[in-house]
Design a protein around this motif. Structure first.
Motif, short mmCIF file in Angstrom:
data_model
loop_
_atom_site.label_atom_id
_atom_site.label_comp_id
_atom_site.label_asym_id
_atom_site.label_seq_id
_atom_site.Cartn_x
_atom_site.Cartn_y
_atom_site.Cartn_z
N CYS A 1 0.59 -1.07 0.41
CA CYS A 1 0.09 0.16 -0.06
C CYS A 1 1.19 1.31 0.32
O CYS A 1 2.41 1.45 0.14
CB CYS A 1 -0.72 -0.04 1.30
N SER A 2 0.19 2.27 -0.19
CA SER A 2 1.07 3.79 0.41
C SER A 2 1.00 4.59 1.26
O SER A 2 0.45 3.72 2.03
CB SER A 2 0.36 4.22 -0.59
N TYR A 3 1.84 4.95 1.62
CA TYR A 3 2.43 5.79 2.98
C TYR A 3 0.95 6.07 3.66
O TYR A 3 0.56 6.07 4.89
CB TYR A 3 3.21 6.90 3.06
N ARG A 4 0.58 6.83 2.79
CA ARG A 4 -0.98 8.18 3.52
C ARG A 4 -2.11 6.55 3.97
O ARG A 4 -2.60 6.77 4.54
CB ARG A 4 -1.83 7.94 1.76
N ASN A 5 -1.65 4.90 3.61
CA ASN A 5 -3.32 4.82 4.52
C ASN A 5 -2.38 4.29 5.32
O ASN A 5 -2.93 3.85 6.62
CB ASN A 5 -2.91 3.59 3.49
N LEU A 6 -1.00 4.51 5.95
CA LEU A 6 -1.12 4.43 7.76
C LEU A 6 -1.83 4.79 8.40
O LEU A 6 -1.88 4.79 9.51
CB LEU A 6 0.64 4.48 7.90
N GLY A 7 -1.89 6.50 8.26
CA GLY A 7 -3.16 7.73 8.80
C GLY A 7 -4.60 6.82 8.39
O GLY A 7 -5.19 8.11 9.67
N GLU A 8 -4.54 6.56 7.86
CA GLU A 8 -6.15 6.18 7.47
C GLU A 8 -7.22 5.60 8.32
O GLU A 8 -6.05 3.93 8.09
CB GLU A 8 -6.37 6.22 6.44
#
Length: 571
Positions: A122-129
């Motif tokens: 996944c992308s790094y942005r997914n870590l904060g979702e």
């Protein structure tokens, strides 16, 4: 040279269990050394080309791979699965970033399918979702089964709670519409909407249906609806994937959220602290477009390389694979088109296969080339997103009160608007069309019978009489004209059949080189149209073909290939 062997007890063609084990012998010493030593360093660099994808494809433990962007993560996962297909291993999963109802269901379905041995990219942005906790997914999902007892009111309430929105006509994911005993739902995790038919509170049937025509298709026995919205709070991916080994792209600068034991990998050859992957460069081999003057130079370079290196070319399509096969064959190089499953077990010097791999790879004794190395970077084909009601004769957004419309059975009328009426105890939206002598109330699912009336500006048609014969006579007159035109066309085609035209010569290496210069990958329809046109041109029968397509769908490219074929023969 170190040879790494993998033994699988399966049939290499079908992937099914077999009493004859298949042995892949691959010269993957650098990749094997990374698995053995590199992970201890905390950083791996020089994973150029698709080396990172091959590394993760070979590694058998569960991993959580984080890339900088959604696009890079999707591409890396695609490359990993290309190699895992060749190695007959299960796919890794890609988790896209949140993007409305169409992604919410897809993301929930992926999370629900993750087991303890499943890997994720996944992308790094997914870590904060936040994601739905796997234990909550059962609570926020709605399993449907043919024959079950459930009230339509209860389904309405639960769909709204799950983030589905009511619409007069279901055309996109996350929508539902209730009409009497029918309930249309477009699941957030599916490309096909569902039509539920009730008898009282019994779910009598579940069918898929076409959004373009609104007609029912196949019967299914059951389906699980996932939410059409993301959770406002919940479990994080870092917490959920804590049992896997973490790998993160070095392009990501923000690392506060990542566990201390995360291993960073770099696609670049810049040295520094960490483990050197020893992947060899492709530049300098005479393969890249800027290193050669013509496609003949490519064949010569491959002939030189094949003395000490196995070469495998990955083409994007069967047509392109056959073109490359012909080019190399004409230059004296045997390069058969093989199955993707055989790329590591094939014992010949040069081979070609089809598949989706973004970049090539150079290891000692083994070279993988893609169209990126052969022809330069080219944007990947992405289907243009069409309207979900693209083939409906009209949609509600196309119509305005007082517009003239044509009904298939009743003729020209005036659209007055939409009214909501109670029919057998159920509120339903109806289209109102005014005719001479009465009004027609039409349920929205009957919209496929309506088309907007088109004429020159300022022209007002005569409205037909509801139940009258005028419209029927108009249709009969049109049918007679169609029959007359058909007879003329049959006569023209009969004359064509007895005449001979010019038969153009078959494609050569020069044709293949010309076609390789186009920057975009052909769409399936482009490939089909090009092949059919060339087949017509090589026949003595005069060609009678009209090339149609929307703006931006590549008609010019198809026409230029046909024009080149004509010019090549001096016509």
């Amino acid at each position: 040279m170190y040879t790494l062997s993998y033994h699988y007890s399966c049939d290499k063609k079908t992937g099914k269990n077999s009493s004859h084990p298949v042995t892949f012998r691959m010269h993957f010493t650098p990749i094997h050394n990374i698995i053995e030593y590199g992970f201890k360093e905390g950083r791996i660099f020089n994973l150029t080309g698709s080396a990172a994808a091959l590394l993760f494809a070979l590694y058998d433990r569960p991993v959580f791979i984080i890339e900088l962007t959604d696009e890079r993560a999707r591409e890396l996962c695609q490359d990993i699965n290309f190699f895992r297909d060749s190695l007959q291993k299960d796919h890794m999963l890609f988790l896209p970033e949140p993007d409305g109802p169409s992604r919410a269901g897809e993301r929930t379905e992926i999370i629900a399918s993750l087991g303890p041995q499943v890997s994720l990219v996944c992308s790094y942005r997914n870590l904060g979702e936040p994601i739905w906790n796997p234990y909550e997914i059962e609570r926020v999902s709605l399993p449907l089964q043919k024959g079950m007892t459930i009230s339509r009111t209860a389904i309405d309430a639960q769909l709204k709670e799950m983030g589905y929105r009511h619409a007069p006509l279901v055309t996109e994911r996350g929508e539902f519409s209730r009409r009497g005993w029918l309930l249309d739902i477009f699941p957030s995790s599916s490309d096909q909407p569902l039509r539920l038919e009730f008898f009282g509170d019994e779910l009598e049937s579940i069918k898929t249906f076409d959004t373009d025509s609104q007609r029912s298709d196949a019967d299914i026995s059951g389906f699980t609806l996932f939410p059409a919205q993301e959770p406002s709070s919940g479990t994080s991916l870092l917490e959920f994937m804590k049992g896997a080994e973490f790998f993160c792209s070095e392009s990501i600068a923000e690392r506060d959220r990542l566990p201390a034991e995360t291993v960073f990998f770099s696609h670049y050859s810049m040295q520094g602290s960490g483990y050197e992957a020893d992947v060899l460069p492709i530049r300098g081999l005479g393969i890249l477009p800027e290193e050669r003057r013509s496609i003949d130079d490519l064949a010569r370079s491959i002939r030189t390389l094949q003395k000490e290196t196995r070469v495998c070319i990955i083409a994007s399509s069967r047509t392109q694979a056959l073109r490359l096969n012909a080019v190399l064959r004409d230059s004296g190089t045997l390069a058969p088109v093989i199955e993707q499953l055989d790329i590591f077990s094939y014992e010949g010097a040069v081979s070609i296969t089809t598949g989706a791999l973004s970049e090539g790879l150079h290891l000692p004794g083994f070279l993988i080339l893609t169209e990126k190395e052969l022809f330069g970077g080219r944007p990947a084909y992405r289907p243009v997103k069409k309207s979900k009601v693209s083939r409906l004769l009209t949609s509600l957004d196309d119509l305005r009160p007082q517009d003239f419309v044509v009904h298939k059975d009743h003729g020209i009328g005036r659209f007055l608007g939409i009214v909501n009426q109670n029919i057998e105890g159920t509120r339903e939206d109806l289209m109102v069309i005014e005719y001479e002598g009465g009004r027609l109330y039409l349920p929205l699912q009957g919209i496929r019978k309506i088309t907007k009336f088109h004429a020159e500006e300022g022209f007002s048609p005569r409205i037909d009489r509801l139940g009258g014969r005028t419209w029927q006579r108009t249709k009969e007159k049109a049918q007679r004209k169609i029959r007359d035109l058909a007879e003329k066309l049959i006569n023209v085609h009969a004359q064509r059949e007895v005449r001979k035209g010019y038969a153009f010569s078959s494609d050569t290496e020069l044709h293949a080189e010309f076609e390789s210069f186009f920057p975009y990958e052909e769409t399936p329809d482009q490939l089909k149209a090009t092949d059919e046109i060339k087949r017509d041109m090589e026949s003595e029968k005069p060609m009678d073909r009209l090339l149609c397509g929307d703006v931006g769908y590549g008609k010019t490219e198809v026409a230029m290939k046909a024009a080149f074929k004509a010019v090549y023969d001096g016509m």
